[in-house]
Structures are given as structure tokens and as C-alpha cells.
Design a protein around this motif. Structure first.
Motif, PDB file in Angstrom:
ATOM      1  N   GLY A  13       0.799  -1.217   0.000  1.00 53.13           N
ATOM      2  CA  GLY A  13       0.000   0.000   0.000  1.00 53.13           C
ATOM      3  C   GLY A  13       0.833   1.269   0.000  1.00 53.13           C
ATOM      4  N   ARG A  14       2.135   1.134  -0.093  1.00 53.11           N
ATOM      5  CA  ARG A  14       3.014   2.303  -0.088  1.00 53.11           C
ATOM      6  C   ARG A  14       3.120   2.895  -1.487  1.00 53.11           C
ATOM      7  N   GLU A  15       2.952   4.193  -1.586  1.00 55.68           N
ATOM      8  CA  GLU A  15       3.042   4.851  -2.886  1.00 55.68           C
ATOM      9  C   GLU A  15       4.457   4.866  -3.441  1.00 55.68           C
ATOM     10  N   ASP A  16       5.451   4.932  -2.564  1.00 58.72           N
ATOM     11  CA  ASP A  16       6.830   5.035  -3.045  1.00 58.72           C
ATOM     12  C   ASP A  16       7.415   3.686  -3.446  1.00 58.72           C
ATOM     13  N   GLY A  17       6.731   2.579  -3.133  1.00 56.12           N
ATOM     14  CA  GLY A  17       7.185   1.254  -3.529  1.00 56.12           C
ATOM     15  C   GLY A  17       8.369   0.727  -2.728  1.00 56.12           C
ATOM     16  N   SER A  18       8.847   1.484  -1.756  1.00 57.06           N
ATOM     17  CA  SER A  18       9.999   1.060  -0.969  1.00 57.06           C
ATOM     18  C   SER A  18       9.660  -0.137  -0.085  1.00 57.06           C
ATOM     19  N   VAL A  19      10.623  -1.048   0.020  1.00 63.63           N
ATOM     20  CA  VAL A  19      10.472  -2.202   0.915  1.00 63.63           C
ATOM     21  C   VAL A  19      11.660  -2.286   1.880  1.00 63.63           C
ATOM     22  N   SER A  20      12.408  -1.183   2.009  1.00 60.29           N
ATOM     23  CA  SER A  20      13.618  -1.210   2.826  1.00 60.29           C
ATOM     24  C   SER A  20      13.330  -1.528   4.290  1.00 60.29           C
ATOM     25  N   ASP A  21      12.193  -1.095   4.822  1.00 60.64           N
ATOM     26  CA  ASP A  21      11.872  -1.413   6.212  1.00 60.64           C
ATOM     27  C   ASP A  21      11.630  -2.912   6.390  1.00 60.64           C
ATOM     28  N   ALA A  22      10.975  -3.531   5.421  1.00 57.31           N
ATOM     29  CA  ALA A  22      10.739  -4.973   5.477  1.00 57.31           C
ATOM     30  C   ALA A  22      12.042  -5.748   5.319  1.00 57.31           C
ATOM     31  N   VAL A  23      12.883  -5.311   4.396  1.00 52.69           N
ATOM     32  CA  VAL A  23      14.169  -5.971   4.191  1.00 52.69           C
ATOM     33  C   VAL A  23      15.025  -5.826   5.453  1.00 52.69           C
ATOM     34  N   ALA A  24      14.969  -4.682   6.091  1.00 59.95           N
ATOM     35  CA  ALA A  24      15.714  -4.487   7.347  1.00 59.95           C
ATOM     36  C   ALA A  24      15.245  -5.476   8.408  1.00 59.95           C
ATOM     37  N   ALA A  25      13.967  -5.761   8.459  1.00 58.64           N
ATOM     38  CA  ALA A  25      13.448  -6.746   9.417  1.00 58.64           C
ATOM     39  C   ALA A  25      14.008  -8.131   9.118  1.00 58.64           C
ATOM     40  N   ALA A  26      14.101  -8.474   7.836  1.00 56.74           N
ATOM     41  CA  ALA A  26      14.666  -9.773   7.443  1.00 56.74           C
ATOM     42  C   ALA A  26      16.148  -9.850   7.788  1.00 56.74           C
ATOM     43  N   VAL A  27      16.887  -8.799   7.509  1.00 54.38           N
ATOM     44  CA  VAL A  27      18.321  -8.791   7.790  1.00 54.38           C
ATOM     45  C   VAL A  27      18.567  -8.840   9.297  1.00 54.38           C
ATOM     46  N   ALA A  28      17.705  -8.226  10.076  1.00 57.82           N
ATOM     47  CA  ALA A  28      17.840  -8.309  11.538  1.00 57.82           C
ATOM     48  C   ALA A  28      17.716  -9.755  12.011  1.00 57.82           C
ATOM     49  N   TRP A  50      21.837 -27.374   6.568  1.00 61.30           N
ATOM     50  CA  TRP A  50      20.546 -27.279   5.888  1.00 61.30           C
ATOM     51  C   TRP A  50      19.456 -26.732   6.803  1.00 61.30           C
ATOM     52  N   ASP A  51      19.257 -27.383   7.946  1.00 61.89           N
ATOM     53  CA  ASP A  51      18.173 -26.993   8.849  1.00 61.89           C
ATOM     54  C   ASP A  51      18.379 -25.597   9.427  1.00 61.89           C
ATOM     55  N   GLU A  52      19.619 -25.250   9.724  1.00 63.47           N
ATOM     56  CA  GLU A  52      19.910 -23.913  10.246  1.00 63.47           C
ATOM     57  C   GLU A  52      19.559 -22.843   9.218  1.00 63.47           C
ATOM     58  N   CYS A  53      20.017 -23.053   8.001  1.00 63.95           N
ATOM     59  CA  CYS A  53      19.788 -22.063   6.942  1.00 63.95           C
ATOM     60  C   CYS A  53      18.301 -21.873   6.662  1.00 63.95           C
ATOM     61  N   PHE A  54      17.599 -22.974   6.528  1.00 70.02           N
ATOM     62  CA  PHE A  54      16.197 -22.836   6.164  1.00 70.02           C
ATOM     63  C   PHE A  54      15.337 -22.343   7.316  1.00 70.02           C
ATOM     64  N   ALA A  55      15.769 -22.545   8.549  1.00 70.53           N
ATOM     65  CA  ALA A  55      15.072 -21.939   9.691  1.00 70.53           C
ATOM     66  C   ALA A  55      15.211 -20.416   9.642  1.00 70.53           C
ATOM     67  N   VAL A  56      16.403 -19.946   9.273  1.00 71.89           N
ATOM     68  CA  VAL A  56      16.625 -18.502   9.163  1.00 71.89           C
ATOM     69  C   VAL A  56      15.827 -17.925   7.998  1.00 71.89           C
ATOM     70  N   VAL A  57      15.834 -18.611   6.862  1.00 72.51           N
ATOM     71  CA  VAL A  57      15.057 -18.132   5.711  1.00 72.51           C
ATOM     72  C   VAL A  57      13.571 -18.044   6.083  1.00 72.51           C
ATOM     73  N   ARG A  58      13.071 -19.042   6.774  1.00 76.34           N
ATOM     74  CA  ARG A  58      11.654 -19.010   7.155  1.00 76.34           C
ATOM     75  C   ARG A  58      11.374 -17.865   8.128  1.00 76.34           C
ATOM     76  N   ALA A  59      12.223 -17.693   9.130  1.00 70.68           N
ATOM     77  CA  ALA A  59      12.023 -16.612  10.092  1.00 70.68           C
ATOM     78  C   ALA A  59      12.101 -15.242   9.421  1.00 70.68           C
ATOM     79  N   ALA A  60      13.024 -15.081   8.469  1.00 64.29           N
ATOM     80  CA  ALA A  60      13.143 -13.821   7.733  1.00 64.29           C
ATOM     81  C   ALA A  60      11.891 -13.584   6.882  1.00 64.29           C
ATOM     82  N   THR A  61      11.385 -14.641   6.278  1.00 64.32           N
ATOM     83  CA  THR A  61      10.158 -14.538   5.477  1.00 64.32           C
ATOM     84  C   THR A  61       8.982 -14.157   6.366  1.00 64.32           C
ATOM     85  N   ASP A  62       8.888 -14.775   7.527  1.00 63.24           N
ATOM     86  CA  ASP A  62       7.815 -14.431   8.470  1.00 63.24           C
ATOM     87  C   ASP A  62       7.918 -12.973   8.908  1.00 63.24           C
TER      88      ASP A  62
END
Length: 102
Positions: A13-28, A50-62
Motif C-alpha cells: 500500500g506504499r506509494e513510493d514502492g519502498s520495501v527497505s523497512d521490510a528488508v531491514a526486518a529480514a536482515v535483523a 541445511w536446517d539452520e539455513c532454512f530456519a533462518v530463511v523461514r524466520a526472515a520470510t515471516d
């Protein structure tokens, strides 16, 4: 293994199309994981089992899911059993080949 991933919300819903705040949450999430990692303008690469990496990917996606109605996830993995430290070692081997060409 190395996993390079990019995760971003849509339907923000953002007019500027920025997703930097969401990406920052994933990187955190990645930083808090304790796994070796590197983030650039397009992807974050993590190294672990394998399990470590995909747990992080899932948490970042969430974490990103809270920012929009839909999430896009792109993954690329290098699965090479018996090797660790490849986040830096692959680059070192590349640089050695480039130096040999000079």
C-alpha cells in the motif's frame, strides 16, 4: 551450504514502492541467527547446515510478511558437503585466479 535469498513484501500500500523497512526486518533476523552472512544490494547469503539455513530463511520470510499482503522469496543454494567457510573461501579462490591472470 550457502543459501542466497531475497525476500520482499508486495501489497504494502506504499506509494513510493519502498520495501527497505521490510528488508531491514529480514536482515535483523539473519544477524540475530549467528550464522555467517553477507548482504548486498540484491541478496543476503548465509552459511550453515541445511536446517539452520532454512530456519533462518523461514524466520526472515515471516518477519517480512508483516509488511504486506504477499511475500516474494527467491532462493539459490550451493550444497557442498564437507566444506565450511565457503562464504569467504569461494571469493578467495576467485581472486587468486584473477590475480594469476594479471
Amino acid at each position: 551450504m550457502l543459501v542466497a535469498f531475497s525476500v520482499a513484501p508486495s501489497g504494502t500500500g506504499r506509494e513510493d514502492g519502498s520495501v527497505s523497512d521490510a528488508v531491514a526486518a529480514a536482515v535483523a533476523v539473519v544477524r540475530a541467527s549467528g550464522l555467517p552472512h553477507r548482504t548486498d544490494a540484491m541478496f543476503t547469503t548465509i552459511e550453515g547446515e541445511w536446517d539452520e539455513c532454512f530456519a533462518v530463511v523461514r524466520a526472515a520470510t515471516d518477519a517480512v510478511a508483516a509488511f504486506g499482503s504477499r511475500v516474494s522469496l527467491v532462493l539459490k543454494a550451493d550444497i557442498r558437503p564437507g566444506f565450511t567457510g565457503e562464504l569467504d573461501a569461494k571469493l578467495a579462490r576467485l581472486e587468486a585466479h584473477l590475480d594469476a591472470q594479471d
